[in-house]
Design a protein around this motif. Structure first.
Motif, short mmCIF file in Angstrom:
data_model
loop_
_atom_site.label_atom_id
_atom_site.label_comp_id
_atom_site.label_asym_id
_atom_site.label_seq_id
_atom_site.Cartn_x
_atom_site.Cartn_y
_atom_site.Cartn_z
N MET A 198 12.76 -1.42 -7.83
CA MET A 198 11.80 -2.48 -8.10
C MET A 198 10.39 -1.89 -8.01
O MET A 198 10.09 -1.18 -7.06
N PRO A 199 9.53 -2.17 -8.97
CA PRO A 199 8.18 -1.61 -8.94
C PRO A 199 7.27 -2.26 -7.89
O PRO A 199 6.29 -1.66 -7.47
N SER A 200 7.60 -3.47 -7.47
CA SER A 200 6.79 -4.17 -6.46
C SER A 200 7.66 -5.20 -5.75
O SER A 200 8.77 -5.51 -6.18
N ARG A 201 7.13 -5.73 -4.66
CA ARG A 201 7.86 -6.74 -3.89
C ARG A 201 8.09 -7.98 -4.73
O ARG A 201 7.25 -8.40 -5.50
N SER A 202 9.27 -8.58 -4.54
CA SER A 202 9.55 -9.83 -5.24
C SER A 202 10.35 -10.78 -4.37
O SER A 202 11.10 -11.59 -4.87
N GLY A 203 10.19 -10.68 -3.08
CA GLY A 203 10.90 -11.58 -2.18
C GLY A 203 12.07 -10.89 -1.51
O GLY A 203 12.02 -10.59 -0.34
N GLN A 247 0.83 -1.21 0.00
CA GLN A 247 0.00 0.00 0.00
C GLN A 247 0.86 1.26 0.00
O GLN A 247 0.56 2.23 -0.70
N MET A 248 1.95 1.25 0.77
CA MET A 248 2.83 2.42 0.83
C MET A 248 3.52 2.67 -0.50
O MET A 248 3.74 3.82 -0.88
N VAL A 249 3.87 1.61 -1.22
CA VAL A 249 4.43 1.76 -2.57
C VAL A 249 3.38 2.38 -3.48
O VAL A 249 3.66 3.34 -4.21
N ILE A 266 13.52 -1.42 1.66
CA ILE A 266 12.56 -0.34 1.67
C ILE A 266 13.29 0.97 1.89
O ILE A 266 14.11 1.08 2.80
N GLY A 267 13.01 1.94 1.03
CA GLY A 267 13.60 3.26 1.21
C GLY A 267 12.55 4.34 1.00
O GLY A 267 11.43 4.07 0.52
N ARG A 268 12.90 5.56 1.36
CA ARG A 268 12.00 6.69 1.13
C ARG A 268 11.82 6.89 -0.37
O ARG A 268 12.73 6.68 -1.15
N ALA A 269 10.65 7.34 -0.73
CA ALA A 269 10.39 7.70 -2.12
C ALA A 269 11.16 8.98 -2.43
O ALA A 269 11.10 9.94 -1.66
N ILE A 307 7.03 5.10 -0.24
CA ILE A 307 8.30 4.38 -0.19
C ILE A 307 8.63 3.82 -1.56
O ILE A 307 7.76 3.74 -2.43
N GLU A 308 9.88 3.42 -1.71
CA GLU A 308 10.34 2.74 -2.91
C GLU A 308 11.01 1.45 -2.48
O GLU A 308 11.54 1.35 -1.38
#
Length: 97
Positions: free
Chosen positions: A81-86, A65-67, A90-93, A72-73
């Motif tokens: 990475m555009p989405s989680r992949s394992g 949701q935060m992405v 996590i960093g600030r946008a 966050i990025e």
């Protein structure tokens, strides 16, 4: 796990992400498991045990949701990475204005 208040609601995960990032330098990243450990610790679990793993689905949902919200990025080894992949960090946008 015997902790009645785990897993945590996604608001707790969202807050934990932001708090952990606030403690780091601007370009630093955190691991999703750090978020889960922080939540488990606040709930009274021993962060050195495996209790934090029960919180990971909530952490993942909050991260997604935060992405989507642009807060966050995600990256892995410096690659966005555009989405989680394992495996991800996590960093600030950081937007280009």
């Amino acid at each position: 796990m015997t902790h009645d208040n785990m897993p945590a609601p996604s608001d707790d995960a969202r807050t934990a992400v932001l708090e952990l990032l606030d403690r780091r330098s601007d370009r630093a990243t955190i691991c999703p498991s750090e978020v889960a450990r922080a939540i488990a610790s606040k709930a009274g679990a021993d962060p050195t045990e495996q209790d934090w793993r029960a919180v990971m689905p909530v952490v993942h949902a909050a991260i997604d949701q935060m992405v989507d919200d642009g807060l966050i990025e995600l990256n892995w080894k410096g690659k966005s990475m555009p989405s989680r992949s394992g495996l991800d960090r996590i960093g600030r946008a950081h937007r280009e204005d």
